[in-house]
Design an enzyme around this catalytic site. Structure first.
Site, PDB file in Angstrom:
ATOM      1  N   HIS A   1      21.092  94.947  26.038  1.00 29.37           N
ATOM      2  CA  HIS A   1      21.043  93.908  25.025  1.00 29.37           C
ATOM      3  C   HIS A   1      19.581  93.541  24.746  1.00 29.37           C
ATOM      4  O   HIS A   1      18.675  93.963  25.464  1.00 29.37           O
ATOM      5  CB  HIS A   1      21.839  92.668  25.466  1.00 29.37           C
ATOM      6  CG  HIS A   1      21.332  92.004  26.696  1.00 29.37           C
ATOM      7  ND1 HIS A   1      21.953  92.094  27.926  1.00 29.37           N
ATOM      8  CD2 HIS A   1      20.245  91.227  26.903  1.00 29.37           C
ATOM      9  CE1 HIS A   1      21.280  91.416  28.818  1.00 29.37           C
ATOM     10  NE2 HIS A   1      20.227  90.872  28.227  1.00 29.37           N
TER      11      HIS A   1
HETATM   12  P1  TYD Z   1      25.312  89.921  31.317  1.00 28.58           P
HETATM   13  O1  TYD Z   1      24.208  89.280  30.583  1.00 28.58           O
HETATM   14  O2  TYD Z   1      26.316  90.691  30.526  1.00 28.58           O
HETATM   15  O3  TYD Z   1      24.740  90.848  32.470  1.00 28.58           O
HETATM   16  P2  TYD Z   1      23.862  92.174  32.329  1.00 28.58           P
HETATM   17  O4  TYD Z   1      23.227  92.163  30.984  1.00 28.58           O
HETATM   18  O5  TYD Z   1      22.868  92.067  33.441  1.00 28.58           O
HETATM   19  O6  TYD Z   1      24.753  93.336  32.523  1.00 28.58           O
HETATM   20  O7  TYD Z   1      26.021  88.793  32.149  1.00 28.58           O
HETATM   21  C1  TYD Z   1      27.155  89.066  32.941  1.00 28.58           C
HETATM   22  C2  TYD Z   1      28.074  87.864  32.890  1.00 28.58           C
HETATM   23  O8  TYD Z   1      27.432  86.721  33.485  1.00 28.58           O
HETATM   24  C3  TYD Z   1      28.453  87.478  31.486  1.00 28.58           C
HETATM   25  O9  TYD Z   1      29.832  87.113  31.513  1.00 28.58           O
HETATM   26  C4  TYD Z   1      27.639  86.254  31.198  1.00 28.58           C
HETATM   27  C5  TYD Z   1      27.397  85.656  32.572  1.00 28.58           C
HETATM   28  N1  TYD Z   1      26.085  84.983  32.665  1.00 28.58           N
HETATM   29  C6  TYD Z   1      26.054  83.610  32.791  1.00 28.58           C
HETATM   30  O10 TYD Z   1      27.106  82.910  32.819  1.00 28.58           O
HETATM   31  N2  TYD Z   1      24.842  82.988  32.908  1.00 28.58           N
HETATM   32  C7  TYD Z   1      23.679  83.682  32.889  1.00 28.58           C
HETATM   33  O11 TYD Z   1      22.586  83.073  32.996  1.00 28.58           O
HETATM   34  C8  TYD Z   1      23.734  85.112  32.736  1.00 28.58           C
HETATM   35  C9  TYD Z   1      22.469  85.924  32.699  1.00 28.58           C
HETATM   36  C10 TYD Z   1      24.956  85.723  32.627  1.00 28.58           C
END
Ligand code: TYD
Length: 130
Positions: free
Chosen positions: A48
């Site tokens: 992302h």
């Molecule tokens: P995500 O950003 O998709 O993780 P990555 O990009 O590292 O694979 O986040 C995973 C899950 O955690 C998603 O459901 C959103 C949640 N999340 C939060 O609730 N708070 C946060 O600060 C972050 C970074 C993620």
């Protein structure tokens, strides 16, 4: 595309201390931190970009490979030094790959978590840049 910020490292017989003075390192305030652990080398993360949130990542233990993409160029960086912080700026598509089994990745962020700040579709990301 990204910057490598060098943190101060104080090594002594008693152990190593690494410090970051945030007012000197970053032109913004940190509102949130999170860290990734129990990672799997076969399960990359990220995929992302952000509209506004500015971040720095520090690999506290182990290693991983950060992939950066500004829509024109791609760059990779092996994160394996505890005394380095890597900047992740808005409109930079980023992915984390090749986690070592002991990897712990700490991320400091300028904004609270807000799903609407995420660009999770690569084609939308490219459209945003035009
Ligand atoms: P995500 O950003 O998709 O993780 P990555 O990009 O590292 O694979 O986040 C995973 C899950 O955690 C998603 O459901 C959103 C949640 N999340 C939060 O609730 N708070 C946060 O600060 C972050 C970074 C993620």
């Amino acid at each position: 595309m990204f910057e490598v910020l060098k943190l101060k490292k104080v090594t002594a017989d008693r152990g190593t201390l690494i410090v970051g003075e945030l007012d000197e390192l970053l032109p913004y305030q940190i509102k949130r931190f999170y860290y990734l652990t129990n990672l799997d080398s076969d399960l990359p993360r990220g995929f992302h970009a952000h509209y506004e949130c500015r971040q720095v990542a520090i690999c506290l233990q182990g290693s991983c490979v950060m992939h950066f993409d500004d829509g024109k160029n791609k760059q990779e960086y092996l994160m394996s030094k505890k005394e380095e912080a890597i900047t992740i700026e808005p409109y930079i598509w980023h992915e984390m790959h090749n986690f070592s089994s002991d990897c712990i990745l700490l991320v400091l962020a300028s904004h609270q978590y807000d799903e609407s700040d995420y660009i999770r579709d690569y084609n939308v990301f490219l459209e945003c840049l035009t």
